[in-house]
Motif scaffolding. Structure first.
Motif, PDB file in Angstrom:
ATOM      1  N   ASN A   1       1.883   2.479  -5.962  1.00 26.47           N
ATOM      2  CA  ASN A   1       2.104   2.896  -4.838  1.00 26.47           C
ATOM      3  C   ASN A   1       1.453   3.926  -3.988  1.00 26.47           C
ATOM      4  N   CYS A   2       0.527   3.569  -3.523  1.00 28.00           N
ATOM      5  CA  CYS A   2      -0.562   4.872  -3.210  1.00 28.00           C
ATOM      6  C   CYS A   2      -0.884   5.155  -1.685  1.00 28.00           C
ATOM      7  N   ASN A   3      -0.433   5.526  -0.872  1.00 29.13           N
ATOM      8  CA  ASN A   3      -0.709   5.944   0.906  1.00 29.13           C
ATOM      9  C   ASN A   3      -1.940   5.945   1.463  1.00 29.13           C
ATOM     10  N   GLN A   4      -2.626   6.170   0.268  1.00 29.30           N
ATOM     11  CA  GLN A   4      -4.598   6.804  -0.055  1.00 29.30           C
ATOM     12  C   GLN A   4      -4.969   4.685  -0.169  1.00 29.30           C
ATOM     13  N   THR A   5      -5.951   4.658   0.089  1.00 30.48           N
ATOM     14  CA  THR A   5      -6.750   3.187   0.302  1.00 30.48           C
ATOM     15  C   THR A   5      -8.197   4.168  -0.314  1.00 30.48           C
ATOM     16  N   CYS A   6      -8.455   4.391  -1.003  1.00 29.41           N
ATOM     17  CA  CYS A   6      -9.996   5.255  -2.003  1.00 29.41           C
ATOM     18  C   CYS A   6     -10.840   4.069  -2.303  1.00 29.41           C
ATOM     19  N   THR A   7     -12.026   3.762  -1.794  1.00 33.23           N
ATOM     20  CA  THR A   7     -13.124   2.781  -2.175  1.00 33.23           C
ATOM     21  C   THR A   7     -13.303   3.088  -3.630  1.00 33.23           C
ATOM     22  N   TRP A   8     -13.516   3.673  -4.187  1.00 31.71           N
ATOM     23  CA  TRP A   8     -13.634   3.866  -5.557  1.00 31.71           C
ATOM     24  C   TRP A   8     -12.566   3.615  -6.545  1.00 31.71           C
ATOM     25  N   CYS A   9     -11.692   3.389  -6.151  1.00 27.02           N
ATOM     26  CA  CYS A   9     -10.149   4.209  -6.417  1.00 27.02           C
ATOM     27  C   CYS A   9     -10.282   3.522  -8.463  1.00 27.02           C
ATOM     28  N   ASP A  10     -10.165   3.743  -9.478  1.00 28.74           N
ATOM     29  CA  ASP A  10      -9.543   3.042 -10.886  1.00 28.74           C
ATOM     30  C   ASP A  10      -8.448   2.634 -11.315  1.00 28.74           C
ATOM     31  N   THR A  11      -7.825   2.895 -10.358  1.00 32.44           N
ATOM     32  CA  THR A  11      -6.223   2.027 -10.463  1.00 32.44           C
ATOM     33  C   THR A  11      -5.659   1.199  -9.476  1.00 32.44           C
ATOM     34  N   PRO A  12      -6.460   0.272  -8.727  1.00 32.66           N
ATOM     35  CA  PRO A  12      -6.605  -0.391  -7.674  1.00 32.66           C
ATOM     36  C   PRO A  12      -5.451  -1.430  -8.065  1.00 32.66           C
ATOM     37  N   GLN A  13      -4.839  -1.672  -8.702  1.00 33.45           N
ATOM     38  CA  GLN A  13      -3.588  -2.581  -9.264  1.00 33.45           C
ATOM     39  C   GLN A  13      -2.181  -1.922  -9.266  1.00 33.45           C
ATOM     40  N   THR A  14      -2.289  -0.099  -8.095  1.00 39.40           N
ATOM     41  CA  THR A  14      -1.222   0.327  -8.157  1.00 39.40           C
ATOM     42  C   THR A  14      -0.980   0.145  -6.403  1.00 39.40           C
ATOM     43  N   TRP A  15      -1.694  -0.556  -6.001  1.00 42.08           N
ATOM     44  CA  TRP A  15      -1.727  -0.816  -4.568  1.00 42.08           C
ATOM     45  C   TRP A  15      -2.425  -2.338  -3.646  1.00 42.08           C
ATOM     46  N   VAL A  16      -3.079  -2.166  -4.176  1.00 40.31           N
ATOM     47  CA  VAL A  16      -3.820  -3.571  -4.000  1.00 40.31           C
ATOM     48  C   VAL A  16      -3.533  -4.498  -4.016  1.00 40.31           C
TER      49      VAL A  16
ATOM     50  N   SER B   1       1.641   9.845 -13.424  1.00 38.02           N
ATOM     51  CA  SER B   1       0.370   9.326 -12.653  1.00 38.02           C
ATOM     52  C   SER B   1       0.436   8.744 -11.862  1.00 38.02           C
ATOM     53  N   GLY B   2      -0.559   7.954 -11.038  1.00 38.59           N
ATOM     54  CA  GLY B   2      -0.443   6.824 -10.109  1.00 38.59           C
ATOM     55  C   GLY B   2      -1.369   5.869  -9.708  1.00 38.59           C
ATOM     56  N   GLY B   3      -1.333   5.633  -8.383  1.00 33.94           N
ATOM     57  CA  GLY B   3      -0.657   5.386  -7.045  1.00 33.94           C
ATOM     58  C   GLY B   3      -0.271   7.085  -7.152  1.00 33.94           C
ATOM     59  N   GLU B   4       0.522   6.919  -6.187  1.00 34.05           N
ATOM     60  CA  GLU B   4       0.771   8.330  -5.331  1.00 34.05           C
ATOM     61  C   GLU B   4       3.191   8.543  -5.844  1.00 34.05           C
TER      62      GLU B   4
ATOM     63  N   THR C   1      -1.174  14.137  -8.380  1.00 30.53           N
ATOM     64  CA  THR C   1      -0.663  13.657  -7.008  1.00 30.53           C
ATOM     65  C   THR C   1      -2.118  14.037  -6.078  1.00 30.53           C
ATOM     66  N   ALA C   2      -2.048  13.287  -5.138  1.00 26.20           N
ATOM     67  CA  ALA C   2      -3.345  13.496  -4.218  1.00 26.20           C
ATOM     68  C   ALA C   2      -3.171  14.676  -3.069  1.00 26.20           C
ATOM     69  N   GLY C   3      -1.760  15.066  -3.076  1.00 20.66           N
ATOM     70  CA  GLY C   3      -1.538  16.439  -2.309  1.00 20.66           C
ATOM     71  C   GLY C   3      -1.605  16.076  -0.993  1.00 20.66           C
TER      72      GLY C   3
ATOM     73  N   PRO D   1      -7.554  16.118  -3.996  1.00 18.17           N
ATOM     74  CA  PRO D   1      -7.557  15.822  -3.065  1.00 18.17           C
ATOM     75  C   PRO D   1      -8.646  14.962  -2.160  1.00 18.17           C
ATOM     76  N   LYS D   2      -8.390  14.277  -1.263  1.00 26.41           N
ATOM     77  CA  LYS D   2      -9.906  13.203  -0.944  1.00 26.41           C
ATOM     78  C   LYS D   2     -10.665  13.386  -0.391  1.00 26.41           C
ATOM     79  N   LEU D   3     -11.527  13.330  -0.426  1.00 24.06           N
ATOM     80  CA  LEU D   3     -12.977  13.426   0.373  1.00 24.06           C
ATOM     81  C   LEU D   3     -13.968  12.036   1.134  1.00 24.06           C
TER      82      LEU D   3
HETATM   83  S1  SF4 Z   1      -4.428   5.563  -6.716  1.00 23.65           S
HETATM   84 FE1  SF4 Z   1      -5.267   7.767  -6.210  1.00 23.65          FE
HETATM   85  S2  SF4 Z   1      -7.971   7.385  -6.013  1.00 23.65           S
HETATM   86 FE2  SF4 Z   1      -6.666   5.152  -5.908  1.00 23.65          FE
HETATM   87  S3  SF4 Z   1      -5.892   4.920  -3.977  1.00 23.65           S
HETATM   88 FE3  SF4 Z   1      -4.591   6.345  -4.586  1.00 23.65          FE
HETATM   89  S4  SF4 Z   1      -5.121   8.759  -4.200  1.00 23.65           S
HETATM   90 FE4  SF4 Z   1      -7.180   7.357  -4.333  1.00 23.65          FE
END
Ligand code: SF4
Length: 263
Positions: A42-57, A110-113, A142-144, A163-165
């Motif tokens: 699980n993650c509270n972000q949705t980064c388009t280039w995330c390399d671990t999408p299996q944690t939240w998509v 690590s994560g996810g968040e 963490t993404a902080g 931190p995400k940009l």
């Molecule tokens: S796991 Fe990291 S890179 Fe992936 S969506 Fe969450 S904050 Fe972004």
């Protein structure tokens, strides 16, 4: 079930995506260190280039936010585990790799968040120290954007804060929490910024200035999965990194294994 009892005290369970290792930490100040990874779901972000999408998509709506557009099965990717079960698995992996003498190396959460699971993370660190004959070094990634529980800030762990940009695709309201970054600046910390191009430094300069982040704690990491991408971007961004007194980190795991899972 979301918790278990230990001597009358409730210990939160963890939602785990995968536990893997022993391997090496691939990024930041601990690059190359012996490490075993606990990747939380699980993650509270949705980064388009995330390399671990299996944690939240896990939904079509979230898949639309990620470059791959693939929906992952929550049932297959999320495993509820007690902190003790996580430690058992880490020991099992280390023993299978030829280390019969108990836990060793860094444990990277690590994560996810991971800060979506603060109580579980506290439980894991406390249980680990109870079961180990030495002080096991922990790193938390963490993404902080979520303030860690105050108890966790007393543990002396290494914080790897990324931190995400704008290029992550998250709105500023979602990706930027100056009070969290300013708090973490007083911890043992590496602020790791993923950079695609030199223009990204404008945004990083603003964050660093607004949150008073110490220059020697800032690490710039080129975005990319292939070696060619990483090298090209790293060479482009190196002068801007050095002129600010910051550090550059590579992605050793990508260099060795590409984007293969479990390393
Ligand atoms: S796991 Fe990291 S890179 Fe992936 S969506 Fe969450 S904050 Fe972004």
């Amino acid at each position: 079930m979301h918790s278990n009892q230990r001597g009358g005290e409730t210990v939160a369970n963890l939602q785990v995506n995968e536990i893997f290792g022993p391997t090496i930490q691939g990024e930041g100040p601990s690059t190359g260190r012996h490490a075993t990874f606990v990747r939380l779901s699980n993650c509270n972000q949705t980064c388009t280039w995330c390399d671990t999408p299996q944690t939240w998509v896990y939904t079509e709506a979230k898949a639309k936010r990620h470059v791959d557009g693939k929906v992952y099965s929550k049932d297959a990717e999320v495993h509820e585990m007690t902190p003790n079960a996580v430690i058992d698995r880490i020991k099992e992996l280390q023993q299978a790799a030829g280390m019969p003498h108990g836990l060793t190396g860094h444990i990277v959460i690590s994560g996810g968040e991971p800060m979506l699971q603060g109580p579980g993370v506290i439980g894991l660190i406390e249980q680990m120290q109870l079961r180990s004959t030495y002080l096991v070094p922990f790193e938390i990634e963490t993404a902080g954007t979520i303030m860690p529980p105050s108890r966790l800030l007393d543990f002396g762990v290494q914080w790897n804060v990324s931190p995400k940009l704008q290029h992550s695709g998250n709105s500023k309201r979602v990706r930027y929490r100056p009070n969290v970054l300013s708090t973490l600046a007083y911890q043992r910390v590496a602020f790791k910024f993923v950079v695609q191009r030199v223009d990204d430094f404008v945004e990083i300069d603003e964050i660093v200035s607004e949150c008073a982040l110490p220059p020697n704690a800032i690490w710039i990491m080129p975005e990319g999965i292939t070696t060619d991408q990483l090298v090209t971007t790293a060479l482009d961004i190196l002068p801007a990194t050095l002129s600010r007194g910051w550090n550059l980190t590579y992605r050793l795991h990508n260099l060795l294994w590409g984007n293969e899972r479990g390393h």
